[in-house]
Design an enzyme around this catalytic site. Structure first.
Site, mmCIF file in Angstrom:
data_model
loop_
_atom_site.group_PDB
_atom_site.id
_atom_site.type_symbol
_atom_site.label_atom_id
_atom_site.label_comp_id
_atom_site.label_asym_id
_atom_site.label_seq_id
_atom_site.Cartn_x
_atom_site.Cartn_y
_atom_site.Cartn_z
ATOM 1 N N ASP A 11 -5.677 2.353 0.743
ATOM 2 C CA ASP A 11 -5.062 1.954 1.994
ATOM 3 C C ASP A 11 -4.448 0.574 1.775
ATOM 4 O O ASP A 11 -5.169 -0.411 1.580
ATOM 5 C CB ASP A 11 -6.129 1.902 3.093
ATOM 6 C CG ASP A 11 -5.573 1.477 4.452
ATOM 7 O OD1 ASP A 11 -4.429 0.983 4.509
ATOM 8 O OD2 ASP A 11 -6.303 1.626 5.453
ATOM 9 N N CYS A 39 13.778 0.938 5.101
ATOM 10 C CA CYS A 39 15.073 1.568 5.382
ATOM 11 C C CYS A 39 15.275 1.648 6.893
ATOM 12 O O CYS A 39 15.969 2.523 7.400
ATOM 13 C CB CYS A 39 15.184 2.937 4.717
ATOM 14 S SG CYS A 39 13.936 4.120 5.215
#
Length: 290
Positions: free
Chosen positions: A159, A230
Protein backbone atom coordinates in the site's frame (compact mmCIF):
# COMPACT_ATOMS: atom_id res chain seq x y z
CA UNK A 1 -23.01 20.63 -7.44
CA UNK A 2 -24.66 18.78 -10.32
CA UNK A 3 -23.51 15.23 -11.09
CA UNK A 4 -23.23 13.34 -14.38
CA UNK A 5 -22.41 14.97 -17.75
CA UNK A 6 -23.82 18.36 -16.75
CA UNK A 7 -21.85 18.40 -13.50
CA UNK A 8 -18.68 17.33 -15.31
CA UNK A 9 -19.14 20.12 -17.86
CA UNK A 10 -19.78 22.70 -15.14
CA UNK A 11 -16.82 21.59 -12.99
CA UNK A 12 -14.20 21.67 -15.75
CA UNK A 13 -15.53 24.74 -17.55
CA UNK A 14 -15.21 26.63 -14.26
CA UNK A 15 -11.66 25.30 -13.85
CA UNK A 16 -10.46 25.99 -17.42
CA UNK A 17 -12.70 28.88 -18.43
CA UNK A 18 -12.65 29.89 -22.09
CA UNK A 19 -10.12 27.16 -22.83
CA UNK A 20 -12.48 24.32 -21.90
CA UNK A 21 -14.42 23.91 -25.21
CA UNK A 22 -11.29 23.42 -27.33
CA UNK A 23 -9.65 21.32 -24.60
CA UNK A 24 -12.70 19.05 -24.45
CA UNK A 25 -12.68 18.72 -28.24
CA UNK A 26 -9.01 17.72 -28.14
CA UNK A 27 -9.69 15.18 -25.38
CA UNK A 28 -12.29 13.48 -27.57
CA UNK A 29 -10.00 13.39 -30.63
CA UNK A 30 -8.06 10.19 -31.49
CA UNK A 31 -4.95 9.70 -29.36
CA UNK A 32 -1.46 9.91 -30.81
CA UNK A 33 1.28 7.49 -29.81
CA UNK A 34 5.00 7.33 -29.51
CA UNK A 35 6.69 3.99 -30.19
CA UNK A 36 9.72 3.60 -27.91
CA UNK A 37 12.07 1.14 -29.57
CA UNK A 38 13.17 -1.83 -27.44
CA UNK A 39 16.97 -2.13 -27.78
CA UNK A 40 16.85 -5.82 -26.83
CA UNK A 41 14.60 -6.66 -29.80
CA UNK A 42 17.17 -5.32 -32.31
CA UNK A 43 14.18 -3.61 -33.96
CA UNK A 44 14.80 -0.76 -36.40
CA UNK A 45 12.10 1.61 -37.67
CA UNK A 46 11.52 1.05 -41.40
CA UNK A 47 11.01 4.77 -42.05
CA UNK A 48 13.09 7.61 -40.66
CA UNK A 49 11.68 8.12 -37.16
CA UNK A 50 9.86 11.33 -36.31
CA UNK A 51 10.96 12.59 -32.91
CA UNK A 52 9.55 14.60 -30.06
CA UNK A 53 12.38 16.89 -28.93
CA UNK A 54 13.54 16.30 -25.38
CA UNK A 55 12.71 12.61 -25.20
CA UNK A 56 15.96 10.69 -24.85
CA UNK A 57 14.69 7.24 -25.84
CA UNK A 58 14.91 6.08 -29.45
CA UNK A 59 11.35 6.59 -30.62
CA UNK A 60 9.02 7.30 -33.51
CA UNK A 61 5.84 9.40 -33.69
CA UNK A 62 2.99 8.51 -36.05
CA UNK A 63 -0.76 8.83 -36.14
CA UNK A 64 -0.98 5.10 -35.47
CA UNK A 65 1.23 2.02 -35.19
CA UNK A 66 0.59 -1.70 -35.50
CA UNK A 67 0.38 -3.44 -32.15
CA UNK A 68 3.83 -4.38 -30.80
CA UNK A 69 5.06 -7.84 -31.76
CA UNK A 70 8.03 -10.04 -30.97
CA UNK A 71 11.09 -10.03 -33.19
CA UNK A 72 13.20 -13.14 -33.81
CA UNK A 73 15.20 -12.25 -30.68
CA UNK A 74 12.05 -13.08 -28.70
CA UNK A 75 11.30 -9.59 -27.36
CA UNK A 76 8.65 -7.02 -28.23
CA UNK A 77 9.81 -4.50 -30.82
CA UNK A 78 8.48 -1.30 -29.21
CA UNK A 79 6.31 0.05 -26.42
CA UNK A 80 3.41 2.38 -27.29
CA UNK A 81 2.64 5.33 -25.05
CA UNK A 82 1.71 8.99 -24.94
CA UNK A 83 4.78 11.20 -25.33
CA UNK A 84 3.77 13.08 -22.16
CA UNK A 85 3.94 9.82 -20.19
CA UNK A 86 7.68 9.64 -20.91
CA UNK A 87 8.34 12.99 -19.22
CA UNK A 88 8.24 11.79 -15.58
CA UNK A 89 10.97 9.26 -16.39
CA UNK A 90 13.01 12.03 -18.02
CA UNK A 91 12.36 14.25 -14.99
CA UNK A 92 13.74 11.60 -12.61
CA UNK A 93 17.19 12.00 -14.19
CA UNK A 94 17.96 8.38 -13.31
CA UNK A 95 21.59 7.29 -13.21
CA UNK A 96 22.86 3.68 -13.36
CA UNK A 97 23.40 2.36 -9.85
CA UNK A 98 20.66 4.38 -8.16
CA UNK A 99 17.91 2.79 -6.07
CA UNK A 100 14.40 3.76 -7.11
CA UNK A 101 10.80 2.76 -6.55
CA UNK A 102 7.90 3.17 -8.99
CA UNK A 103 5.11 3.38 -6.40
CA UNK A 104 2.12 2.80 -8.74
CA UNK A 105 3.87 0.99 -11.55
CA UNK A 106 1.19 -0.90 -13.48
CA UNK A 107 0.88 -1.48 -16.35
CA UNK A 108 4.68 -1.22 -16.38
CA UNK A 109 5.66 1.06 -19.25
CA UNK A 110 7.38 3.68 -17.10
CA UNK A 111 9.18 0.96 -15.12
CA UNK A 112 10.43 -0.46 -18.42
CA UNK A 113 11.80 2.96 -19.38
CA UNK A 114 13.38 3.28 -15.92
CA UNK A 115 15.04 -0.11 -16.42
CA UNK A 116 16.58 1.14 -19.67
CA UNK A 117 17.95 4.18 -17.83
CA UNK A 118 19.36 2.12 -14.92
CA UNK A 119 21.13 -0.37 -17.24
CA UNK A 120 20.61 -3.28 -14.81
CA UNK A 121 22.55 -1.47 -12.07
CA UNK A 122 21.25 -0.37 -8.68
CA UNK A 123 17.67 -1.31 -7.74
CA UNK A 124 14.30 -0.91 -9.44
CA UNK A 125 11.19 -1.67 -7.36
CA UNK A 126 7.91 -1.74 -9.28
CA UNK A 127 4.96 -1.63 -6.89
CA UNK A 128 1.22 -2.13 -7.32
CA UNK A 129 -1.39 -3.30 -4.80
CA UNK A 130 -3.36 -5.30 -7.38
CA UNK A 131 -2.18 -8.87 -8.02
CA UNK A 132 -3.60 -8.75 -11.56
CA UNK A 133 -1.76 -5.52 -12.28
CA UNK A 134 1.47 -6.89 -10.80
CA UNK A 135 1.14 -9.84 -13.17
CA UNK A 136 0.98 -7.35 -16.02
CA UNK A 137 4.22 -5.68 -14.84
CA UNK A 138 5.94 -9.09 -14.82
CA UNK A 139 4.59 -9.74 -18.32
CA UNK A 140 5.89 -6.41 -19.65
CA UNK A 141 9.37 -7.11 -18.28
CA UNK A 142 9.43 -10.67 -19.63
CA UNK A 143 8.18 -9.47 -23.03
CA UNK A 144 10.70 -6.65 -23.29
CA UNK A 145 13.81 -7.56 -21.30
CA UNK A 146 16.08 -10.62 -21.08
CA UNK A 147 16.09 -12.29 -17.65
CA UNK A 148 19.74 -11.29 -17.30
CA UNK A 149 18.60 -7.63 -17.49
CA UNK A 150 16.05 -8.08 -14.70
CA UNK A 151 18.43 -8.90 -11.86
CA UNK A 152 17.96 -5.51 -10.23
CA UNK A 153 14.15 -5.56 -10.63
CA UNK A 154 11.67 -6.42 -7.86
CA UNK A 155 7.87 -6.33 -8.04
CA UNK A 156 6.01 -5.62 -4.78
CA UNK A 157 2.39 -5.28 -3.65
CA UNK A 158 2.52 -2.70 -0.86
CA UNK A 159 0.00 0.00 0.00
CA UNK A 160 1.83 3.10 -1.23
CA UNK A 161 0.10 5.29 1.37
CA UNK A 162 1.64 3.24 4.21
CA UNK A 163 5.06 2.33 2.79
CA UNK A 164 6.84 4.74 5.12
CA UNK A 165 5.72 2.63 8.10
CA UNK A 166 8.15 -0.08 6.96
CA UNK A 167 10.96 1.73 5.12
CA UNK A 168 12.41 5.20 5.52
CA UNK A 169 15.13 7.11 3.66
CA UNK A 170 15.90 4.17 1.35
CA UNK A 171 15.63 5.37 -2.26
CA UNK A 172 17.52 7.86 -4.41
CA UNK A 173 14.50 8.41 -6.67
CA UNK A 174 10.76 7.82 -6.31
CA UNK A 175 8.26 7.90 -9.15
CA UNK A 176 4.68 8.42 -8.00
CA UNK A 177 2.48 8.25 -11.10
CA UNK A 178 -0.62 8.37 -8.96
CA UNK A 179 -4.00 6.81 -9.76
CA UNK A 180 -6.20 9.72 -10.78
CA UNK A 181 -9.52 10.86 -12.23
CA UNK A 182 -8.44 10.07 -15.82
CA UNK A 183 -11.00 12.49 -17.23
CA UNK A 184 -10.15 11.61 -20.82
CA UNK A 185 -11.31 8.06 -20.12
CA UNK A 186 -14.43 9.36 -18.35
CA UNK A 187 -15.34 11.50 -21.36
CA UNK A 188 -14.99 8.49 -23.66
CA UNK A 189 -17.13 6.20 -21.45
CA UNK A 190 -20.80 7.18 -21.21
CA UNK A 191 -21.36 4.92 -18.17
CA UNK A 192 -18.46 6.54 -16.29
CA UNK A 193 -19.64 10.00 -17.27
CA UNK A 194 -23.18 9.26 -16.09
CA UNK A 195 -21.99 8.50 -12.54
CA UNK A 196 -19.33 11.23 -12.33
CA UNK A 197 -19.55 13.50 -9.28
CA UNK A 198 -17.23 16.23 -7.96
CA UNK A 199 -16.62 14.12 -4.87
CA UNK A 200 -14.67 11.72 -7.08
CA UNK A 201 -11.70 14.01 -7.61
CA UNK A 202 -11.79 15.19 -3.97
CA UNK A 203 -11.61 11.59 -2.68
CA UNK A 204 -8.84 10.64 -5.10
CA UNK A 205 -6.82 13.70 -4.03
CA UNK A 206 -6.85 12.52 -0.41
CA UNK A 207 -5.26 9.21 -1.42
CA UNK A 208 -2.77 10.94 -3.72
CA UNK A 209 -1.53 13.21 -0.94
CA UNK A 210 -1.13 10.24 1.42
CA UNK A 211 1.04 8.53 -1.19
CA UNK A 212 3.15 11.66 -1.74
CA UNK A 213 3.63 12.17 2.01
CA UNK A 214 4.78 8.55 2.25
CA UNK A 215 7.12 9.04 -0.72
CA UNK A 216 8.75 11.97 1.07
CA UNK A 217 9.62 9.62 3.95
CA UNK A 218 10.99 6.77 1.87
CA UNK A 219 13.25 8.87 -0.38
CA UNK A 220 16.71 9.76 0.97
CA UNK A 221 17.58 13.29 2.03
CA UNK A 222 18.80 14.84 -1.23
CA UNK A 223 16.72 12.38 -3.24
CA UNK A 224 14.07 13.25 -5.81
CA UNK A 225 10.36 12.47 -6.14
CA UNK A 226 8.46 12.93 -9.38
CA UNK A 227 4.73 13.22 -8.75
CA UNK A 228 2.57 12.82 -11.84
CA UNK A 229 -1.02 12.24 -12.95
CA UNK A 230 -3.05 12.14 -16.14
CA UNK A 231 -5.71 14.25 -14.40
CA UNK A 232 -7.17 17.56 -15.50
CA UNK A 233 -8.42 18.45 -12.02
CA UNK A 234 -6.16 20.91 -10.22
CA UNK A 235 -7.23 19.24 -6.97
CA UNK A 236 -5.05 16.31 -8.04
CA UNK A 237 -2.20 18.36 -9.50
CA UNK A 238 -0.88 21.67 -8.16
CA UNK A 239 -3.17 21.47 -5.13
CA UNK A 240 -1.39 18.29 -3.99
CA UNK A 241 1.96 20.12 -4.01
CA UNK A 242 0.37 23.11 -2.27
CA UNK A 243 -0.86 20.77 0.47
CA UNK A 244 2.64 19.30 0.80
CA UNK A 245 3.94 22.81 1.51
CA UNK A 246 1.27 23.17 4.18
CA UNK A 247 1.70 19.76 5.81
CA UNK A 248 5.45 19.16 5.37
CA UNK A 249 6.99 22.65 5.50
CA UNK A 250 10.77 22.84 5.31
CA UNK A 251 11.24 19.18 4.35
CA UNK A 252 11.53 19.64 0.59
CA UNK A 253 12.21 22.07 -2.20
CA UNK A 254 10.62 22.32 -5.61
CA UNK A 255 12.77 21.46 -8.63
CA UNK A 256 11.60 23.27 -11.75
CA UNK A 257 11.64 21.24 -14.95
CA UNK A 258 10.82 22.47 -18.43
CA UNK A 259 10.28 20.39 -21.54
CA UNK A 260 10.00 21.00 -25.26
CA UNK A 261 6.20 20.65 -25.13
CA UNK A 262 3.64 21.58 -22.50
CA UNK A 263 3.39 24.59 -20.20
CA UNK A 264 4.42 25.58 -16.68
CA UNK A 265 1.95 25.58 -13.79
CA UNK A 266 2.34 27.14 -10.35
CA UNK A 267 4.35 24.17 -9.05
CA UNK A 268 4.95 21.87 -12.00
CA UNK A 269 4.49 21.19 -15.69
CA UNK A 270 1.36 20.26 -17.62
CA UNK A 271 0.82 18.85 -21.09
CA UNK A 272 -2.65 19.37 -22.56
CA UNK A 273 -3.84 18.04 -25.92
CA UNK A 274 -5.39 21.28 -27.21
CA UNK A 275 -1.92 22.81 -27.50
CA UNK A 276 0.32 19.77 -28.04
CA UNK A 277 -1.78 16.79 -29.17
CA UNK A 278 -0.39 14.93 -26.14
CA UNK A 279 -1.67 14.35 -22.63
CA UNK A 280 -3.37 15.35 -20.46
CA UNK A 281 -0.45 14.95 -18.10
CA UNK A 282 0.91 16.77 -15.06
CA UNK A 283 4.17 16.41 -13.17
CA UNK A 284 5.99 18.13 -10.35
CA UNK A 285 9.48 17.39 -9.01
CA UNK A 286 10.39 17.73 -5.34
CA UNK A 287 13.72 17.18 -3.63
CA UNK A 288 13.81 16.07 -0.01
CA UNK A 289 15.93 18.44 2.05
CA UNK A 290 15.57 16.97 5.56
Amino acid sequence: MTKGPEGFEQFYSEMYGERWPRLKEALLAPKKHVAVANPFSKFKFSEAPLHVTGVSFEHDVRESFPQPEKTEEGYMNYYLMDAASILPVEALDLQPGEKMVDLCAAPGGKSFLCALKLKNQGLLVSNDRSAARRARIHRIFDDYLPKSEQKNHTVTGHDATKWSLYQKSIYDKVLLDAPCSSERHVLEDSKELAIWAPGRTKAIAISQFAMLASALDIVKVGGTIVYSTCALSQLENDDIIRKLYQKRPGRFELIRKEFSFGEPTEFGWQVLPDNTGWGPFYLAVVKRTK
